[in-house]
Design a protein around this motif. Sequence first.
Motif, short mmCIF file in Angstrom:
data_model
loop_
_atom_site.label_atom_id
_atom_site.label_comp_id
_atom_site.label_asym_id
_atom_site.label_seq_id
_atom_site.Cartn_x
_atom_site.Cartn_y
_atom_site.Cartn_z
N TYR A 1 89.03 16.34 37.04
CA TYR A 1 89.72 17.23 36.10
C TYR A 1 90.55 16.40 35.14
O TYR A 1 91.34 15.56 35.53
N ASN B 1 90.13 23.13 27.08
CA ASN B 1 90.07 24.18 28.09
C ASN B 1 89.68 25.49 27.45
O ASN B 1 90.25 25.88 26.43
N TYR C 1 80.69 17.05 29.79
CA TYR C 1 80.99 17.38 31.18
C TYR C 1 81.59 18.78 31.19
O TYR C 1 82.44 19.10 30.36
N GLN D 1 83.31 21.71 33.81
CA GLN D 1 83.84 22.08 35.11
C GLN D 1 84.41 23.50 35.01
O GLN D 1 84.85 23.93 33.93
N MET E 1 87.04 26.36 36.96
CA MET E 1 88.07 26.60 37.97
C MET E 1 88.66 27.99 37.78
O MET E 1 88.67 28.52 36.67
N ALA F 1 88.90 22.44 40.81
CA ALA F 1 87.80 22.41 39.85
C ALA F 1 86.47 22.24 40.56
O ALA F 1 86.39 21.62 41.63
N SER F 2 85.42 22.80 39.97
CA SER F 2 84.08 22.62 40.51
C SER F 2 83.63 21.19 40.28
O SER F 2 84.28 20.42 39.57
N GLU F 3 82.51 20.84 40.89
CA GLU F 3 81.92 19.53 40.61
C GLU F 3 81.58 19.48 39.11
O GLU F 3 81.09 20.46 38.55
N PRO F 4 81.80 18.36 38.46
CA PRO F 4 81.47 18.29 37.03
C PRO F 4 79.95 18.31 36.81
O PRO F 4 79.21 17.70 37.57
N GLN F 5 79.54 19.06 35.82
CA GLN F 5 78.13 19.12 35.42
C GLN F 5 77.99 18.41 34.09
O GLN F 5 78.74 18.67 33.16
#
Length: 191
Positions: free
Chosen positions: A2, A8, A30, A32, A34, A44-48
Amino acid sequence: MYDPEALNYLSRSAKPHALIVGLLANTYYYVQVMAYNSAGPGPASEPQFERTLKKAPQKPPINVKVTLVNPSTIKITWRYLATTAEEEALSGFKVRIWDADQDMSTANDTFVDFVDRSLEAEVGGLQPAKKYIVRVLAYSPGGDGKMSPPKEIILGDPQTLKNFSTRINNVSPIIVRIILIPILTKIISEL
């Protein structure tokens, strides 16, 4: 991962998706996700690592021609310039037509799939004696391309068309034969 400095995007929707606009075409980002509430943000989710699509078609179709098929149908043909490496592959074309008295937001789109490489379309159900505006554009996964310049068309006046068909129906078959025989004789003599 994060990053508090990152852009954001805040969504107040309960939907499990969001549309992020204003990103650059053909660029990796990237992403993420949340959740947050009054206590603050959650984990936060795993970054994509994702790439945005390339650009929509940048050049409009050219040489747009509109011909009358019958009192309520038109045929539209056009040429198209190939896409560049900066643009997504072409999906097809849209023939956009609307009543000239209305705003373009009322337009009807006829989709022409590019699988068969067709550069023509017929649009029916139009009203005689009305003025329409026609534009053609290409589209791809990157979005809608630029539209061709507008073409104004006016379909024939219904009374004029009725009078014309009545005159044709009232022509004597003998007169038609007299007119056609010299033409056929000339064609046959040229063979």
